[in-house]
Design a protein around this motif. Structure first.
Motif, PDB file in Angstrom:
ATOM      1  N   GLY A 193       0.727  -1.150  -0.168  1.00  0.00           N
ATOM      2  CA  GLY A 193       0.097  -0.054  -0.118  1.00  0.00           C
ATOM      3  C   GLY A 193       1.021   1.347   0.048  1.00  0.00           C
ATOM      4  N   VAL A 194       1.848   1.273   0.944  1.00  0.00           N
ATOM      5  CA  VAL A 194       2.594   2.383   0.857  1.00  0.00           C
ATOM      6  C   VAL A 194       3.522   2.577  -0.476  1.00  0.00           C
ATOM      7  CG1 VAL A 194       5.036   3.275   1.736  1.00  0.00           C
ATOM      8  CG2 VAL A 194       3.379   2.163   3.192  1.00  0.00           C
ATOM      9  N   ARG A 195       3.970   1.702  -1.199  1.00  0.00           N
ATOM     10  CA  ARG A 195       4.698   1.548  -2.312  1.00  0.00           C
ATOM     11  C   ARG A 195       3.908   1.960  -3.404  1.00  0.00           C
ATOM     12  NH1 ARG A 195       5.937  -3.941  -1.326  1.00  0.00           N
ATOM     13  NH2 ARG A 195       4.880  -4.494  -3.358  1.00  0.00           N
ATOM     14  N   ARG A 196       2.489   1.653  -3.525  1.00  0.00           N
ATOM     15  CA  ARG A 196       1.512   2.181  -4.375  1.00  0.00           C
ATOM     16  C   ARG A 196       0.937   3.546  -4.312  1.00  0.00           C
ATOM     17  NH1 ARG A 196      -2.423  -3.170  -4.992  1.00  0.00           N
ATOM     18  NH2 ARG A 196      -1.146  -4.449  -6.153  1.00  0.00           N
ATOM     19  N   TRP A 197       0.722   3.923  -2.763  1.00  0.00           N
ATOM     20  CA  TRP A 197       0.367   5.475  -2.860  1.00  0.00           C
ATOM     21  C   TRP A 197       1.344   6.214  -3.362  1.00  0.00           C
ATOM     22  CZ3 TRP A 197       1.898   9.489   0.135  1.00  0.00           C
ATOM     23  CH2 TRP A 197       1.128  10.367   0.428  1.00  0.00           C
ATOM     24  N   VAL A 198       2.790   6.007  -2.817  1.00  0.00           N
ATOM     25  CA  VAL A 198       3.980   6.752  -3.126  1.00  0.00           C
ATOM     26  C   VAL A 198       3.896   6.935  -4.721  1.00  0.00           C
ATOM     27  CG1 VAL A 198       6.418   7.174  -2.942  1.00  0.00           C
ATOM     28  CG2 VAL A 198       4.996   6.651  -1.077  1.00  0.00           C
ATOM     29  N   ARG A 199       3.960   5.958  -5.445  1.00  0.00           N
ATOM     30  CA  ARG A 199       4.007   5.861  -6.917  1.00  0.00           C
ATOM     31  C   ARG A 199       3.003   6.730  -7.412  1.00  0.00           C
ATOM     32  NH1 ARG A 199       5.636   0.380  -7.061  1.00  0.00           N
ATOM     33  NH2 ARG A 199       3.530  -0.363  -7.039  1.00  0.00           N
ATOM     34  N   ALA A 200       1.664   6.682  -6.830  1.00  0.00           N
ATOM     35  CA  ALA A 200       0.419   7.250  -7.632  1.00  0.00           C
ATOM     36  C   ALA A 200       0.883   8.829  -7.177  1.00  0.00           C
ATOM     37  CB  ALA A 200      -0.663   6.831  -6.925  1.00  0.00           C
ATOM     38  N   HIS A 201       1.450   9.191  -6.279  1.00  0.00           N
ATOM     39  CA  HIS A 201       1.572  10.628  -5.760  1.00  0.00           C
ATOM     40  C   HIS A 201       2.926  11.142  -5.657  1.00  0.00           C
ATOM     41  CE1 HIS A 201      -2.697  10.460  -4.652  1.00  0.00           C
ATOM     42  NE2 HIS A 201      -2.558   9.540  -4.017  1.00  0.00           N
ATOM     43  N   ALA A 202       3.702  10.624  -6.424  1.00  0.00           N
ATOM     44  CA  ALA A 202       5.220  10.866  -6.525  1.00  0.00           C
ATOM     45  C   ALA A 202       5.336  12.479  -6.786  1.00  0.00           C
ATOM     46  CB  ALA A 202       6.138   9.862  -7.663  1.00  0.00           C
ATOM     47  N   ALA A 203       4.756  12.852  -7.874  1.00  0.00           N
ATOM     48  CA  ALA A 203       4.814  14.333  -8.548  1.00  0.00           C
ATOM     49  C   ALA A 203       4.533  15.385  -7.280  1.00  0.00           C
ATOM     50  CB  ALA A 203       3.914  14.380  -9.810  1.00  0.00           C
ATOM     51  N   ALA A 204       3.331  15.141  -6.834  1.00  0.00           N
ATOM     52  CA  ALA A 204       3.198  16.147  -5.601  1.00  0.00           C
ATOM     53  C   ALA A 204       3.920  16.081  -4.242  1.00  0.00           C
ATOM     54  CB  ALA A 204       1.348  15.493  -5.238  1.00  0.00           C
ATOM     55  N   LEU A 205       4.344  14.654  -4.076  1.00  0.00           N
ATOM     56  CA  LEU A 205       5.386  14.564  -3.116  1.00  0.00           C
ATOM     57  C   LEU A 205       6.721  15.367  -3.276  1.00  0.00           C
ATOM     58  CD1 LEU A 205       5.076  10.665  -2.191  1.00  0.00           C
ATOM     59  CD2 LEU A 205       4.265  12.870  -0.842  1.00  0.00           C
ATOM     60  N   ARG A 206       7.203  15.357  -4.541  1.00  0.00           N
ATOM     61  CA  ARG A 206       8.225  16.062  -4.983  1.00  0.00           C
ATOM     62  C   ARG A 206       8.047  17.472  -4.765  1.00  0.00           C
ATOM     63  NH1 ARG A 206       8.208  12.100  -9.060  1.00  0.00           N
ATOM     64  NH2 ARG A 206       7.396  13.631 -10.673  1.00  0.00           N
ATOM     65  N   ALA A 207       6.834  18.132  -4.635  1.00  0.00           N
ATOM     66  CA  ALA A 207       6.762  19.359  -4.749  1.00  0.00           C
ATOM     67  C   ALA A 207       6.730  20.164  -3.416  1.00  0.00           C
ATOM     68  CB  ALA A 207       5.358  19.908  -5.449  1.00  0.00           C
ATOM     69  N   ARG A 208       6.663  19.226  -2.329  1.00  0.00           N
ATOM     70  CA  ARG A 208       6.708  19.715  -0.980  1.00  0.00           C
ATOM     71  C   ARG A 208       7.456  19.024  -0.008  1.00  0.00           C
ATOM     72  NH1 ARG A 208       2.502  18.608  -3.009  1.00  0.00           N
ATOM     73  NH2 ARG A 208       1.178  20.135  -2.084  1.00  0.00           N
ATOM     74  N   PRO A 209       7.760  19.640   1.163  1.00  0.00           N
ATOM     75  CA  PRO A 209       8.645  18.872   2.078  1.00  0.00           C
ATOM     76  C   PRO A 209       8.056  17.659   2.473  1.00  0.00           C
ATOM     77  CG  PRO A 209       8.334  21.422   2.921  1.00  0.00           C
ATOM     78  CD  PRO A 209       7.169  20.853   1.832  1.00  0.00           C
ATOM     79  N   THR A 210       8.975  16.692   2.520  1.00  0.00           N
ATOM     80  CA  THR A 210       8.469  15.368   2.844  1.00  0.00           C
ATOM     81  C   THR A 210       9.554  14.505   3.668  1.00  0.00           C
ATOM     82  OG1 THR A 210       9.636  14.368   0.742  1.00  0.00           O
ATOM     83  CG2 THR A 210       7.256  14.882   0.809  1.00  0.00           C
ATOM     84  N   ALA A 211       9.018  13.210   4.361  1.00  0.00           N
ATOM     85  CA  ALA A 211      10.184  12.761   5.244  1.00  0.00           C
ATOM     86  C   ALA A 211       9.736  11.294   5.038  1.00  0.00           C
ATOM     87  CB  ALA A 211      10.044  12.990   6.578  1.00  0.00           C
ATOM     88  N   PHE A 212      10.702  10.258   5.216  1.00  0.00           N
ATOM     89  CA  PHE A 212      10.423   8.804   5.071  1.00  0.00           C
ATOM     90  C   PHE A 212      11.144   8.413   6.393  1.00  0.00           C
ATOM     91  CE2 PHE A 212      11.635   4.454   4.073  1.00  0.00           C
ATOM     92  CZ  PHE A 212      10.267   4.158   3.616  1.00  0.00           C
ATOM     93  N   VAL A 213      10.270   7.642   7.077  1.00  0.00           N
ATOM     94  CA  VAL A 213      10.436   6.932   8.206  1.00  0.00           C
ATOM     95  C   VAL A 213      10.547   5.319   7.730  1.00  0.00           C
ATOM     96  CG1 VAL A 213      10.219   6.436  10.715  1.00  0.00           C
ATOM     97  CG2 VAL A 213       9.800   8.738   9.633  1.00  0.00           C
ATOM     98  N   SER A 214      11.592   4.687   8.113  1.00  0.00           N
ATOM     99  CA  SER A 214      11.887   3.267   7.775  1.00  0.00           C
ATOM    100  C   SER A 214      12.121   2.593   9.250  1.00  0.00           C
ATOM    101  CB  SER A 214      13.223   3.132   6.995  1.00  0.00           C
ATOM    102  OG  SER A 214      13.490   1.708   6.676  1.00  0.00           O
ATOM    103  N   VAL A 215      11.118   1.758   9.289  1.00  0.00           N
ATOM    104  CA  VAL A 215      10.906   0.910  10.489  1.00  0.00           C
ATOM    105  C   VAL A 215      11.551  -0.295  10.556  1.00  0.00           C
ATOM    106  CG1 VAL A 215       9.751   0.258  12.517  1.00  0.00           C
ATOM    107  CG2 VAL A 215       8.967   2.491  11.429  1.00  0.00           C
ATOM    108  N   CYS A 216      12.759  -0.657  10.823  1.00  0.00           N
ATOM    109  CA  CYS A 216      13.401  -1.890  10.695  1.00  0.00           C
ATOM    110  C   CYS A 216      14.165  -2.474  12.062  1.00  0.00           C
ATOM    111  CB  CYS A 216      14.474  -1.722   9.562  1.00  0.00           C
ATOM    112  SG  CYS A 216      15.257  -3.310   9.270  1.00  0.00           S
ATOM    113  N   LEU A 217      13.887  -3.751  12.300  1.00  0.00           N
ATOM    114  CA  LEU A 217      14.544  -4.296  13.676  1.00  0.00           C
ATOM    115  C   LEU A 217      16.069  -4.227  13.530  1.00  0.00           C
ATOM    116  CD1 LEU A 217      13.783  -5.188  16.412  1.00  0.00           C
ATOM    117  CD2 LEU A 217      13.599  -7.593  15.205  1.00  0.00           C
TER     118      LEU A 217
END
Length: 158
Positions: A68-92
């Protein structure tokens, strides 16, 4: 006027949802508005255009982030590039504190960014939780092996 911050997250065992909620609470304590959305329903998640900034949080499962994250980001990549964004990777795996593990996590993030067409303004990695009692037998064994390598908590009774 745009809303303040959208937090879109993907979770498998519930910990990333808690991370997303904690980030929203911190933003709200600073007087900002924050909406938190599970990317599982990525087609219904709000568009980033309605927000001043976006945080995406996802956990690493079997070498990838939630669909779901991969799909949402791909669908909205252009809009994400136009504003401040952050990615939080949760990994043990971050608990191992080994250069080879850190490099593999960096490759995983970069592969995600390249496939999605999005490069966040900020990126961070946080450790996942270990709810051993919520895992099925196989997942419990896999997590135990990961944690053992990192000299972490191997008590599977809690």
């Amino acid at each position: 006027m745009a809303n303040d911050v959208l937090i879109v997250y993907g979770t498998t065992h519930g910990h990333t949802a808690k991370v997303a909620a904690a980030m929203a609470d911190a933003l709200r304590a600073d007087g900002l508005g924050a909406d938190v959305v599970d990317a599982k329903r990525w087609r219904r998640a709000p568009a980033p255009e309605a927000y001043r900034a976006v945080i995406v949080a996802a956990s690493v499962v079997a070498g990838n982030y939630q669909r779901g994250v991969r799909r949402w980001v791909r669908a909205h990549a252009a809009a994400l590039r136009a504003r401040p964004t952050a990615f939080v990777s949760v990994c043990l795996g971050v608990l191992e504190r080994k250069p080879a593990v850190d490099a593999e996590l960096a490759r995983l993030r970069q592969r995600f960014f390249e496939a999605s067409g999005w490069q966040p303004s900020e990126t961070t990695v946080v450790a996942g939780a270990l709810p051993y009692t919520k895992y099925n037998w196989l997942t419990r064994r896999m997590m135990l092996n990961i944690v053992r390598k990192a000299s972490g908590d191997t008590d599977t009774s809690r």
